[in-house]
Design a protein around this motif. Structure first.
Motif, mmCIF file in Angstrom:
data_model
loop_
_atom_site.group_PDB
_atom_site.id
_atom_site.type_symbol
_atom_site.label_atom_id
_atom_site.label_comp_id
_atom_site.label_asym_id
_atom_site.label_seq_id
_atom_site.Cartn_x
_atom_site.Cartn_y
_atom_site.Cartn_z
ATOM 1 N N GLU A 359 58.291 24.741 -137.207
ATOM 2 C CA GLU A 359 59.402 23.789 -137.070
ATOM 3 C C GLU A 359 59.859 23.242 -138.417
ATOM 4 O OE1 GLU A 359 57.883 20.821 -134.476
ATOM 5 O OE2 GLU A 359 57.787 22.155 -132.715
ATOM 6 N N GLN A 360 58.898 22.987 -139.317
ATOM 7 C CA GLN A 360 59.214 22.375 -140.612
ATOM 8 C C GLN A 360 59.557 23.396 -141.694
ATOM 9 O OE1 GLN A 360 59.533 19.077 -141.008
ATOM 10 N NE2 GLN A 360 59.055 18.854 -138.817
ATOM 11 N N GLY A 361 59.472 24.678 -141.359
ATOM 12 C CA GLY A 361 59.806 25.706 -142.349
ATOM 13 C C GLY A 361 58.713 25.961 -143.365
ATOM 14 N N TYR A 362 57.481 25.549 -143.054
ATOM 15 C CA TYR A 362 56.373 25.849 -143.974
ATOM 16 C C TYR A 362 56.102 27.358 -144.012
ATOM 17 C CZ TYR A 362 55.364 20.825 -143.460
ATOM 18 O OH TYR A 362 55.458 19.457 -143.440
ATOM 19 N N ALA A 383 59.637 42.495 -144.432
ATOM 20 C CA ALA A 383 59.496 41.057 -144.240
ATOM 21 C C ALA A 383 58.028 40.713 -144.027
ATOM 22 C CB ALA A 383 60.314 40.607 -143.036
ATOM 23 N N LEU A 384 57.530 39.791 -144.830
ATOM 24 C CA LEU A 384 56.131 39.365 -144.757
ATOM 25 C C LEU A 384 56.077 37.848 -144.646
ATOM 26 C CD1 LEU A 384 54.887 41.671 -147.642
ATOM 27 C CD2 LEU A 384 54.482 42.048 -145.203
ATOM 28 N N ALA A 385 55.132 37.362 -143.879
ATOM 29 C CA ALA A 385 55.015 35.919 -143.669
ATOM 30 C C ALA A 385 54.131 35.283 -144.733
ATOM 31 C CB ALA A 385 54.450 35.640 -142.282
ATOM 32 N N ARG A 386 54.583 34.160 -145.278
ATOM 33 C CA ARG A 386 53.776 33.363 -146.194
ATOM 34 C C ARG A 386 53.842 31.914 -145.707
ATOM 35 N NH1 ARG A 386 52.697 37.791 -147.178
ATOM 36 N NH2 ARG A 386 52.476 38.852 -149.190
ATOM 37 N N TRP A 387 52.700 31.286 -145.660
ATOM 38 C CA TRP A 387 52.602 29.902 -145.172
ATOM 39 C C TRP A 387 52.420 28.996 -146.374
ATOM 40 C CZ3 TRP A 387 49.789 28.637 -140.009
ATOM 41 C CH2 TRP A 387 49.834 27.266 -139.757
ATOM 42 N N VAL A 388 53.460 28.256 -146.730
ATOM 43 C CA VAL A 388 53.407 27.324 -147.852
ATOM 44 C C VAL A 388 53.132 25.947 -147.260
ATOM 45 C CG1 VAL A 388 54.568 26.447 -149.895
ATOM 46 C CG2 VAL A 388 55.058 28.770 -149.083
ATOM 47 N N LEU A 394 49.889 27.622 -150.854
ATOM 48 C CA LEU A 394 50.298 28.947 -150.401
ATOM 49 C C LEU A 394 49.139 29.640 -149.697
ATOM 50 C CD1 LEU A 394 52.370 31.239 -150.268
ATOM 51 C CD2 LEU A 394 51.533 32.012 -152.504
ATOM 52 N N LEU A 395 49.338 29.944 -148.420
ATOM 53 C CA LEU A 395 48.328 30.660 -147.643
ATOM 54 C C LEU A 395 48.742 32.122 -147.552
ATOM 55 C CD1 LEU A 395 47.797 28.147 -144.700
ATOM 56 C CD2 LEU A 395 46.162 28.662 -146.514
ATOM 57 N N PRO A 396 47.980 33.046 -148.097
ATOM 58 C CA PRO A 396 48.303 34.475 -147.979
ATOM 59 C C PRO A 396 48.079 34.952 -146.542
ATOM 60 C CG PRO A 396 46.187 34.189 -149.052
ATOM 61 C CD PRO A 396 46.753 32.811 -148.868
ATOM 62 N N PRO A 397 48.613 36.091 -146.177
ATOM 63 C CA PRO A 397 48.516 36.557 -144.786
ATOM 64 C C PRO A 397 47.090 36.649 -144.256
ATOM 65 C CG PRO A 397 50.098 37.865 -145.981
ATOM 66 C CD PRO A 397 49.429 36.994 -146.988
ATOM 67 N N TYR A 416 59.182 34.236 -134.789
ATOM 68 C CA TYR A 416 59.830 33.415 -135.822
ATOM 69 C C TYR A 416 60.339 34.302 -136.965
ATOM 70 C CZ TYR A 416 60.172 30.075 -139.718
ATOM 71 O OH TYR A 416 60.591 29.343 -140.803
ATOM 72 N N ILE A 417 59.512 35.246 -137.424
ATOM 73 C CA ILE A 417 59.889 36.128 -138.532
ATOM 74 C C ILE A 417 61.102 36.975 -138.141
ATOM 75 C CG2 ILE A 417 59.156 38.092 -139.940
ATOM 76 C CD1 ILE A 417 57.909 35.435 -140.779
ATOM 77 N N ILE A 418 61.087 37.510 -136.922
ATOM 78 C CA ILE A 418 62.216 38.330 -136.465
ATOM 79 C C ILE A 418 63.511 37.524 -136.498
ATOM 80 C CG2 ILE A 418 63.192 39.489 -134.437
ATOM 81 C CD1 ILE A 418 60.183 40.106 -133.699
ATOM 82 N N ARG A 419 63.453 36.298 -136.017
ATOM 83 C CA ARG A 419 64.655 35.463 -135.980
ATOM 84 C C ARG A 419 65.120 35.126 -137.404
ATOM 85 N NH1 ARG A 419 66.939 30.520 -135.252
ATOM 86 N NH2 ARG A 419 68.428 30.390 -133.519
#
Length: 855
Positions: A359-362, A383-388, A394-397, A416-419
């Motif tokens: 929701e917050q775009g982290y 496209a790869l997910a990264r959690w900041v 920064l959390l790697p996959p 979420y990534i697809i959207r």
């Protein structure tokens, strides 16, 4: 024996020993209820010596001998193979009669059997239980108790036979006195151990008892590594037998402790800390003692109880310790430590904060560029997910993907990534910026936990994204699960028009089987193949690419890290490249900014379609081959193999770059010829042959269009220098290729002003004249004019062939050759023919080639 009887025999018997297998044990056990029974478990002494020292084939023959002896003494319906070197005998009768037959068995085994020409004295250690079982649970307990008696026999030495009467309180006596009799619904139906639900219920009491006892206590989580592969190789019946034997060993090793089977190949134990490492190592060695069990191993995680833990928390921590053991590590047990504790805390945080992060775009979309090997341009991205995260940074996959999978939350992240990928496309398109296809990954759970096809379709429709701009990556490993919903989902995505890519091709052990069962548009080759980058890995990669081309599948190599790897992959025809050598994953906005700054040249969608067609060409060819692109009056080599480069050198052209420069130069004699040839190809759209002479070399070129887009065509060409062909190739090349030249030329001669001679290179219809030399050029031309040229054209012909001025006139031509049309005799009539004079080589000042062909 009929075919049906033979099939039943194989289903119910062990093929090595001829004994019944464990699948029929329940059936036989039920028939024994209410009867006097002796249940014996026997183990072959010194089997590791026979198996490991003398070889597994020898060990199999030893087992066959023991199985034969057991059947001969107890009967074929009483003897069961438990797997490895263990057997079970269910004998109905008095104990004294069993012991009498057992003594006869021992005597027979000691009488030295002959195995592969060697005389061996075989012995067994036996544990037995006698009594009258009244229920199926009691009958199973006979087997467990007999196995424990067998372990006691082995502790006492070889050839021991140890037994006792059945005692229903056997499991719950002794100095520990921790547990009572379990209900049947608390037991795992396959192994007889506690099931997961019962373990959770009784675990609380077990932990309290452990905390109240003297000394430290631990929770063990045990995983049989590669068990799934074992099942696939040997079948589920063998897999069940392995689990049953391991369960018996586990109960024997931790007698009186809380022991449970969680699921499949996972077990859990609450036990004392002392000696737990040795116990696990013994379990591992016992597990691998069977030759068939060599592909499996044991990993155990241990959590030291400190007080106040819940049983499930303790099990989770033990599991984390187990999973931290590397796949091929020599160790088999690890204790939960502070590093793992921090990891567990982070995992809990991830599970509890996923929704907030989305929701917050982290969670951000990072893109890693995909490069077109042939052009060096960026043709896509993954496209790869990264959690900041505001707390963890920064959390790697690897820090959150597996956690989300384990907790069945991964579908939220993937949706979420697809959207976000679709939103990015619309944002850039509306801003008038170039867009590139982007691929995203789906997991098995995406198809299991939600309607992922619907989620993809909704996102694509919401942001009005063409389906060809988003590609779906499916990891090979998830396709090994024989689940209809996975196949249904992937087939539907493919039917709707999405490209389907197999990710990590080659990382598993069933890639080819998966490739056979599913339709893929592209393979992403796992670059672990090139980790050592030796000759063998190169051959594997080459074979994979060759196979993919023949199947009409595109190829992308991921994990490319060096220039050497990139050059090799380009040369063997891998179409796309991805890896740190080209760029690391970075935020989508930053990657797009770097394109604007010129760091990458971005391939247009129109060009991508054109180059995808070129990519279907198999570049693995031992012949002299290249891909030549032609735009109106401009040539560019897209690819040339080593054989083509060597052929160019025989023509006096040092490199492909020089050849390209020559073809685009107005002063090059062959430029016009090649322009006409390319235009002819563009019209015909078929294969066309071009015969020409370059630097005195007779050449033939065969080309075919492999892709075209508007006015641009890509031509696959094969080039042969006939003049430089080796002796052992000459006859074949001349026979195949000069025949084609004969259809174009009537005559071709090499004239030498210095020695005043003419040599026939070929004469249509007179192959015997090839190579023949004739003296006096002036006389030759006069005779030819008199016999073959129309009287009105003879003066012009003699001026055209004037030997005193011919070289000077060639020097002043912009094309490097001269031509005129003369009426020339053919079949008794004069017809218009094209006569051409061309310098033999660009640096040759006394030889030239003269030819005649139809106008």
């Amino acid at each position: 024996m009929t075919a049906e009887e033979e099939l039943r025999w194989y289903k119910t018997h062990d093929q090595y020993t001829g004994c019944l297998n464990t699948t029929v044990l329940p059936e036989f056990g039920h028939a024994l209820l209410g009867k006097p029974l002796v249940c014996a478990v026997m183990n072959v002494d010194d089997f590791n010596y026979y198996n490991d020292v003398l070889g597994r084939e020898y060990g199999d023959k030893v087992l066959a001998r023991v199985g034969q002896a057991l059947i001969e003494h107890f009967g074929e319906n009483c003897v069961f193979s438990l797997g490895g070197d263990e057997f079970e005998v269910l004998f109905v009768g008095e104990t004294e009669e069993f012991l009498r037959i057992h003594n006869e068995l021992e005597q027979a085994l000691r009488n030295r059997y002959e195995v592969e020409g060697k005389r061996v004295s075989l012995t067994v250690s036996t544990g037995y239980i006698y009594g009258t079982p009244q229920t199926g649970e009691e009958e199973r307990q006979f087997s467990w108790m007999a196995a424990r008696q067998m372990f006691e026999a082995k502790r006492q030495g070889k050839m021991r036979c140890v037994g006792q009467a059945y005692d229903e309180d056997y499991f719950y006596k002794g100095n520990k006195g921790k547990l009572r009799v379990f209900r049947s619904d608390e037991l795992d139906s396959l192994t007889g151990l506690l099931n997961l639900i019962a373990f959770r219920e009784r675990g609380r009491k077990a932990i309290r008892l452990a905390e109240a006892s003297e000394g430290d206590n631990v929770v063990l989580f045990l995983n049989i590594v590669n068990f799934k592969r074992f099942n696939e190789k040997y079948g589920f019946e063998e897999g069940d037998a392995l689990l049953q034997r391991f369960a018996r060993d586990l109960q024997e090793m931790f007698e009186g402790d809380l022991v449970a089977r969680f699921a499949e190949d996972h077990f859990c134990v609450v036990t004392a800390r002392d000696g737990v490492e040795n116990a696990v190592e013994m379990l591992r060695d016992n597990l691998r003692s069977n030759p068939r069990h060599s592909i499996v191993s044991l990993h155990a995680g241990a959590y030291l109880l400190t007080g106040g833990e819940r049983i499930i928390e303790a099990c989770d921590r033990a599991r984390i310790a187990s999973e931290s053991i590397p796949a091929h590590a020599g160790e088999c047990i690890r204790f939960y430590d502070e590093v793992m504790d921090r990891m567990l805390t982070r995992q809990k945080y991830i599970v509890e904060n996923l929704d907030t992060a989305l929701e917050q775009g982290y969670v951000q979309v990072y893109l890693q560029p995909v490069i077109r090997a042939m052009s060096g341009e960026m043709c896509g991205a993954e496209a790869l997910a990264r959690w900041v995260d505001p707390e963890y940074g920064l959390l790697p996959p690897f820090a959150f993907i597996s956690t989300l999978e384990e907790n069945h939350l991964i579908h939220k992240l993937d949706a979420y990534i697809i959207r976000e990928v679709c939103r990015l496309y619309r944002e850039r398109t509306d801003a008038g910026e170039y867009v590139i296809p982007i691929s995203f990954n789906l997991s098995r759970l995406d198809f299991e936990l939600c309607n992922m096809v619907e989620i993809v379709e909704n996102a694509v429709k919401e942001f009005d994204v063409p389906r060809e701009m988003v590609h779906v990556e499916i990891t090979e490993s998830i396709l090994n699960d024989d689940e209809n919903y996975i196949r249904t989902g992937t087939d539907e995505l493919h039917r709707l028009g999405y490209q389907l890519w197999m990710d990590d091709f080659g990382s598993g052990y069933s890639s080819l089987n998966v490739l056979k069962e599913y339709d893929f548009d592209e393979l992403k080759i796992d670059m672990k193949f090139l980790s050592s980058f030796n000759d063998k890995s190169r051959k594997i990669i080459t074979s994979v690419i060759d196979m993919a081309k023949k199947l009409g599948i595109q190829t992308l190599a991921e994990g490319v890290e060096t220039e050497e790897q990139a050059a090799f992959l380009t040369q063997v025809g891998c179409e796309k490249l991805q890896g740190y050598y080209f760029g690391r994953p970075e935020p989508a906005a930053e990657l797009m900014d770097s394109v604007a700054r010129g760091r990458f040249v971005q391939e247009s969608v129109d060009t991508a379609i054109y180059r995808d067609e070129i990519g279907k060409v198999n570049l693995i060819d031992e012949h002299s081959m290249a891909i030549l692109e032609y735009c109106p009056h401009e040539f560019r080599f897209l690819f040339a193999n080593d054989a083509f480069r060597e052929t160019l050198k025989t023509l006096g052209t040092g490199s492909v770059e020089q050849a390209e420069e020559n073809l685009n130069s107005r002063s090059f004699p062959l430029t016009r010829l090649f322009n006409n040839y390319a235009q002819k190809l563009a019209v015909s759209r078929g294969a066309e042959r071009l015969n020409f002479v370059d630097n005195g070399n007779i050449c033939t070129l065969l080309g075919r269009i492999v892709a075209h887009r508007h006015e641009r065509i890509a031509v696959q060409i094969f080039l042969i220098n006939l003049s430089q062909a080796k002796d052992n190739q000459r006859s074949t090349l001349m026979d195949e290729t000069l025949r084609a030249l004969y259809t174009v030329f009537d005559e071709v001669y090499l004239d030498d002003l210095e020695d005043d001679t003419e040599m026939a290179l070929f004469v249509n219809g007179d192959e015997e004249s090839i190579g023949r030399k004739t003296q006096s050029l002036k006389q030759i031309y006069q005779d030819y004019a008199a016999k073959e040229i129309h009287p009105e054209d003879r003066a012009a012909y003699m001026a055209f062939t004037d030997l005193d001025t011919v070289m000077e006139r060639l020097d002043h031509t912009t094309k490097g050759f001269m031509y005129e049309y003369f009426r020339t005799k053919e079949n008794g009539e004069f017809v218009r023919k094209l006569h051409t004079i061309i310098r033999n080589r660009r640096d040759d000042d006394h030889r030239f080639i003269i030819s005649v062909r139809d106008a």
